[in-house]
Design an enzyme around this catalytic site. Sequence first.
Site, PDB file in Angstrom:
ATOM      1  N   GLU A  98       0.907  -1.211  -0.034  1.00  0.00           N
ATOM      2  CA  GLU A  98       0.227   0.100  -0.024  1.00  0.00           C
ATOM      3  C   GLU A  98       0.842   1.341  -0.024  1.00  0.00           C
ATOM      4  O   GLU A  98       2.058   1.107   0.484  1.00  0.00           O
ATOM      5  CB  GLU A  98      -0.867   0.011   1.424  1.00  0.00           C
ATOM      6  CG  GLU A  98      -2.362   0.276   1.280  1.00  0.00           C
ATOM      7  CD  GLU A  98      -3.066   1.109   0.350  1.00  0.00           C
ATOM      8  OE1 GLU A  98      -2.375   1.477  -0.488  1.00  0.00           O
ATOM      9  OE2 GLU A  98      -4.296   1.046   0.638  1.00  0.00           O
ATOM     10  N   ASP A  99       0.361   2.351  -0.595  1.00  0.00           N
ATOM     11  CA  ASP A  99       1.046   3.442  -0.547  1.00  0.00           C
ATOM     12  C   ASP A  99       0.956   4.125   0.848  1.00  0.00           C
ATOM     13  O   ASP A  99       2.023   4.808   1.547  1.00  0.00           O
ATOM     14  CB  ASP A  99       0.656   4.408  -1.724  1.00  0.00           C
ATOM     15  CG  ASP A  99      -0.899   4.731  -1.648  1.00  0.00           C
ATOM     16  OD1 ASP A  99      -1.801   4.030  -0.673  1.00  0.00           O
ATOM     17  OD2 ASP A  99      -1.347   5.479  -2.531  1.00  0.00           O
ATOM     18  N   ASP A 102      -3.798   5.521   6.347  1.00  0.00           N
ATOM     19  CA  ASP A 102      -4.783   6.516   6.859  1.00  0.00           C
ATOM     20  C   ASP A 102      -5.759   6.368   7.926  1.00  0.00           C
ATOM     21  O   ASP A 102      -5.363   5.978   8.922  1.00  0.00           O
ATOM     22  CB  ASP A 102      -5.297   7.276   5.581  1.00  0.00           C
ATOM     23  CG  ASP A 102      -5.613   8.931   5.764  1.00  0.00           C
ATOM     24  OD1 ASP A 102      -5.182   9.443   6.954  1.00  0.00           O
ATOM     25  OD2 ASP A 102      -6.370   9.544   5.065  1.00  0.00           O
ATOM     26  N   PHE A 151      -2.095  16.345   3.763  1.00  0.00           N
ATOM     27  CA  PHE A 151      -2.346  15.779   2.671  1.00  0.00           C
ATOM     28  C   PHE A 151      -0.969  15.555   1.803  1.00  0.00           C
ATOM     29  O   PHE A 151      -0.412  16.688   1.401  1.00  0.00           O
ATOM     30  CB  PHE A 151      -3.498  16.330   1.816  1.00  0.00           C
ATOM     31  CG  PHE A 151      -3.930  15.283   0.872  1.00  0.00           C
ATOM     32  CD1 PHE A 151      -4.990  14.284   1.299  1.00  0.00           C
ATOM     33  CD2 PHE A 151      -3.707  15.535  -0.480  1.00  0.00           C
ATOM     34  CE1 PHE A 151      -5.381  13.541   0.407  1.00  0.00           C
ATOM     35  CE2 PHE A 151      -4.150  14.721  -1.469  1.00  0.00           C
ATOM     36  CZ  PHE A 151      -5.024  13.537  -0.855  1.00  0.00           C
ATOM     37  N   ARG A 164       0.800  12.200  -9.306  1.00  0.00           N
ATOM     38  CA  ARG A 164       1.542  10.724  -8.877  1.00  0.00           C
ATOM     39  C   ARG A 164       2.747  10.667  -9.558  1.00  0.00           C
ATOM     40  O   ARG A 164       3.594   9.896  -9.225  1.00  0.00           O
ATOM     41  CB  ARG A 164       0.562   9.637  -9.618  1.00  0.00           C
ATOM     42  CG  ARG A 164      -0.817   9.615  -9.237  1.00  0.00           C
ATOM     43  CD  ARG A 164      -1.563   8.276  -9.737  1.00  0.00           C
ATOM     44  NE  ARG A 164      -2.733   8.093  -9.661  1.00  0.00           N
ATOM     45  CZ  ARG A 164      -3.597   7.947  -8.671  1.00  0.00           C
ATOM     46  NH1 ARG A 164      -2.916   7.456  -7.565  1.00  0.00           N
ATOM     47  NH2 ARG A 164      -4.890   7.625  -8.337  1.00  0.00           N
TER      48      ARG A 164
HETATM   49  P1  IMP Z   1      -7.636   4.939   4.215  1.00  0.00           P
HETATM   50  O1  IMP Z   1      -8.763   3.864   3.982  1.00  0.00           O
HETATM   51  O2  IMP Z   1      -8.200   6.104   4.945  1.00  0.00           O
HETATM   52  O3  IMP Z   1      -6.580   4.370   5.135  1.00  0.00           O
HETATM   53  O4  IMP Z   1      -7.156   5.505   3.048  1.00  0.00           O
HETATM   54  C1  IMP Z   1      -6.103   4.836   2.123  1.00  0.00           C
HETATM   55  C2  IMP Z   1      -6.136   5.458   0.906  1.00  0.00           C
HETATM   56  O5  IMP Z   1      -6.536   6.817   0.943  1.00  0.00           O
HETATM   57  C3  IMP Z   1      -4.942   5.483   0.209  1.00  0.00           C
HETATM   58  O6  IMP Z   1      -4.532   4.277  -0.272  1.00  0.00           O
HETATM   59  C4  IMP Z   1      -4.862   6.489  -0.748  1.00  0.00           C
HETATM   60  O7  IMP Z   1      -5.139   6.326  -1.740  1.00  0.00           O
HETATM   61  C5  IMP Z   1      -5.608   7.750   0.076  1.00  0.00           C
HETATM   62  N1  IMP Z   1      -4.947   8.571   0.865  1.00  0.00           N
HETATM   63  C6  IMP Z   1      -4.996   8.928   2.199  1.00  0.00           C
HETATM   64  N2  IMP Z   1      -4.240   9.795   2.574  1.00  0.00           N
HETATM   65  C7  IMP Z   1      -3.804  10.439   1.598  1.00  0.00           C
HETATM   66  C8  IMP Z   1      -2.792  11.383   1.319  1.00  0.00           C
HETATM   67  O8  IMP Z   1      -2.347  12.013   2.256  1.00  0.00           O
HETATM   68  N3  IMP Z   1      -2.511  11.605   0.019  1.00  0.00           N
HETATM   69  C9  IMP Z   1      -3.188  10.989  -1.112  1.00  0.00           C
HETATM   70  N4  IMP Z   1      -3.824   9.868  -0.941  1.00  0.00           N
HETATM   71  C10 IMP Z   1      -4.106   9.658   0.347  1.00  0.00           C
HETATM   72 MG    MG Z   2      -5.649   8.028  -4.125  1.00  0.00          MG
END
Ligand code: IMP
Ligand code: MG
Length: 179
Positions: A98-99, A102, A151, A164
Amino acid sequence: MVKDIESVLITEQEVKDMVSRLADRINEDYKDKFPVFIGVLKGSFVFMADLIRQIKICCEIDFMAVSSYGNKSVTTGAVKIYKDLEKDIENRDVIIVEDILDSGLTLNYLMGYLRSRNPSSLRLCTLLDKPARRMIPITADYKGFEIPDAFVVGYGLDYQEKYRNLPYIGILKPEIYTD
Ligand code: IMP
Ligand code: MG
């Protein structure tokens, strides 16, 4: 593009060094295994491409495409699968790539989904972790950088599909995403 970036949070070199360290650990932990790496599209594609080239063991790659965000910078909680696995992961050692971790909503859903397919093990590798925003208690087995609640974009991460291609991880100027 670069004018929309407030500051560089993690440089290209710092990312490179971290990717090598994560790969070293995975190479050691899986040295007698044949894992499947599952990249979560689209955000993980750059990380996956760099990580996989540092992996020395025999492995397979697959991708899933999910989205929890739509075009907003705040999460909705809903997770949609746009692309499912092509491989059967039953009795396989699976590593999710995963990138960013969050709120944890996306990965919570995804890990439940993958567990239901009976892998022999399931671990999570994330380049970035934003613990301040966690809504579901998930921890990564392999974690790159812990970052503050800002962000970020670049190195695969987007805002409305842009940025990206930046080679570093930068903080987006807040005025770009306040809607
Ligand atoms: P989660 O479900 O809130 O953990 O979100 C995960 C996804 O939200 C990641 O795979 C990203 O695609 C996106 N995301 C969360 N925070 C960021 C950020 O700071 N920048 C860009 N994408 C984000
Ligand atoms: Mg995204």
